[in-house]
Design a protein around this motif. Structure first.
Motif, PDB file in Angstrom:
ATOM      1  N   HIS A  89       0.434  51.170  23.253  1.00  0.00           N
ATOM      2  CA  HIS A  89       0.911  50.639  21.983  1.00  0.00           C
ATOM      3  C   HIS A  89      -0.229  50.310  21.033  1.00  0.00           C
ATOM      4  O   HIS A  89      -0.051  50.343  19.817  1.00  0.00           O
ATOM      5  CB  HIS A  89       1.745  49.367  22.207  1.00  0.00           C
ATOM      6  N   ASN A  90      -1.357  49.931  21.584  1.00  0.00           N
ATOM      7  CA  ASN A  90      -2.473  49.469  20.756  1.00  0.00           C
ATOM      8  C   ASN A  90      -3.742  49.660  21.573  1.00  0.00           C
ATOM      9  O   ASN A  90      -3.705  49.590  22.808  1.00  0.00           O
ATOM     10  CB  ASN A  90      -2.247  48.000  20.425  1.00  0.00           C
ATOM     11  N   PHE A  91      -4.874  49.874  20.902  1.00  0.00           N
ATOM     12  CA  PHE A  91      -6.134  50.038  21.621  1.00  0.00           C
ATOM     13  C   PHE A  91      -7.278  49.446  20.809  1.00  0.00           C
ATOM     14  O   PHE A  91      -7.177  49.274  19.597  1.00  0.00           O
ATOM     15  CB  PHE A  91      -6.406  51.515  21.940  1.00  0.00           C
ATOM     16  N   ALA A  92      -8.352  49.143  21.501  1.00  0.00           N
ATOM     17  CA  ALA A  92      -9.574  48.655  20.851  1.00  0.00           C
ATOM     18  C   ALA A  92     -10.758  49.007  21.750  1.00  0.00           C
ATOM     19  O   ALA A  92     -10.620  49.039  22.981  1.00  0.00           O
ATOM     20  CB  ALA A  92      -9.507  47.136  20.655  1.00  0.00           C
ATOM     21  N   TRP A  93     -11.898  49.275  21.137  1.00  0.00           N
ATOM     22  CA  TRP A  93     -13.126  49.509  21.891  1.00  0.00           C
ATOM     23  C   TRP A  93     -13.516  48.202  22.568  1.00  0.00           C
ATOM     24  O   TRP A  93     -13.494  47.143  21.936  1.00  0.00           O
ATOM     25  CB  TRP A  93     -14.233  49.970  20.961  1.00  0.00           C
ATOM     26  N   TYR A  94     -13.830  48.250  23.862  1.00  0.00           N
ATOM     27  CA  TYR A  94     -14.219  47.039  24.577  1.00  0.00           C
ATOM     28  C   TYR A  94     -15.312  47.380  25.569  1.00  0.00           C
ATOM     29  O   TYR A  94     -15.109  48.200  26.471  1.00  0.00           O
ATOM     30  CB  TYR A  94     -13.014  46.419  25.292  1.00  0.00           C
ATOM     31  N   LYS A  95     -16.461  46.761  25.386  1.00  0.00           N
ATOM     32  CA  LYS A  95     -17.649  46.992  26.207  1.00  0.00           C
ATOM     33  C   LYS A  95     -17.942  48.488  26.244  1.00  0.00           C
ATOM     34  O   LYS A  95     -18.107  49.090  25.194  1.00  0.00           O
ATOM     35  CB  LYS A  95     -17.500  46.358  27.577  1.00  0.00           C
ATOM     36  N   GLU A  96     -17.962  49.097  27.418  1.00  0.00           N
ATOM     37  CA  GLU A  96     -18.266  50.525  27.492  1.00  0.00           C
ATOM     38  C   GLU A  96     -17.006  51.372  27.683  1.00  0.00           C
ATOM     39  O   GLU A  96     -17.072  52.500  28.153  1.00  0.00           O
ATOM     40  CB  GLU A  96     -19.276  50.814  28.607  1.00  0.00           C
TER      41      GLU A  96
END
Length: 171
Positions: free
Chosen positions: A55-62
């Motif tokens: 539904h949703n995504f975001a860049w997180y760490k690597e």
């Protein structure tokens, strides 16, 4: 990175050509999945499994943080939507799973922190809208447990250390 649903199968394309428009409810789901393409260009590739809806995504760490559900059904908001953490060539992790809907996942500009909304709450001691944060090796924590209003929007300040909120309090 972008979200798009799975392409139609040959069988589904054939049914369209034959104008067979029968609806098969709760079968043959078309999942929305996370695709990426290199900044230099080239072909895109899918990085999420066909086992859940993104539904949703975001860049997180690597890697990527994802809000997911078991099906793409619009009614799935009544079920908990976990946050998954996906890093290439590593097993998926679920760093947080609430009791209700999860949405508006955002990462800080350096990708080291996440914030999201957790909506629901049915009892008098439960907040209706909560803002949660995951930072570094800490456990996820709720920032608005004592707030009784509604949270409309959350975003990270460019410094990456502060959150900006748009909220409603009373009328």
């Amino acid at each position: 990175a972008y979200l798009t649903s799975d392409p139609e199968t040959e069988e589904q394309e054939q049914r369209k050509k034959e104008r067979d428009d029968a609806v098969h409810h709760d079968q043959n789901y078309k999942y929305t999945r996370l695709w990426v393409v290199a900044a230099e260009g080239g072909p895109a590739w899918v990085i999420t499994s066909p086992d859940y809806q993104v539904h949703n995504f975001a860049w997180y760490k690597e890697g990527w943080a994802l809000v997911t559900s078991a099906t793409p059904s619009p009614d799935d908001f009544i079920e908990p939507r976990p946050i998954r953490w996906l890093v290439e060539n590593q097993p998926e992790q679920i760093p947080w799973k609430g009791s209700y809907d999860t949405f508006n996942l955002v990462s800080s500009s350096d990708g080291q922190q996440l914030a999201w909304h957790h909506a629901g709450g049915t009892g008098p001691n439960e907040s209706v809208d909560e803002v949660w944060v995951l930072s570094g090796a800490e456990e996820p924590r709720c920032l608005t447990a004592d707030y009784g209003g509604g949270i409309i929007w959350t975003g990270w300040h460019p410094d990456g250390d502060s959150l900006l909120l748009i909220a409603i309090h009373n009328t």
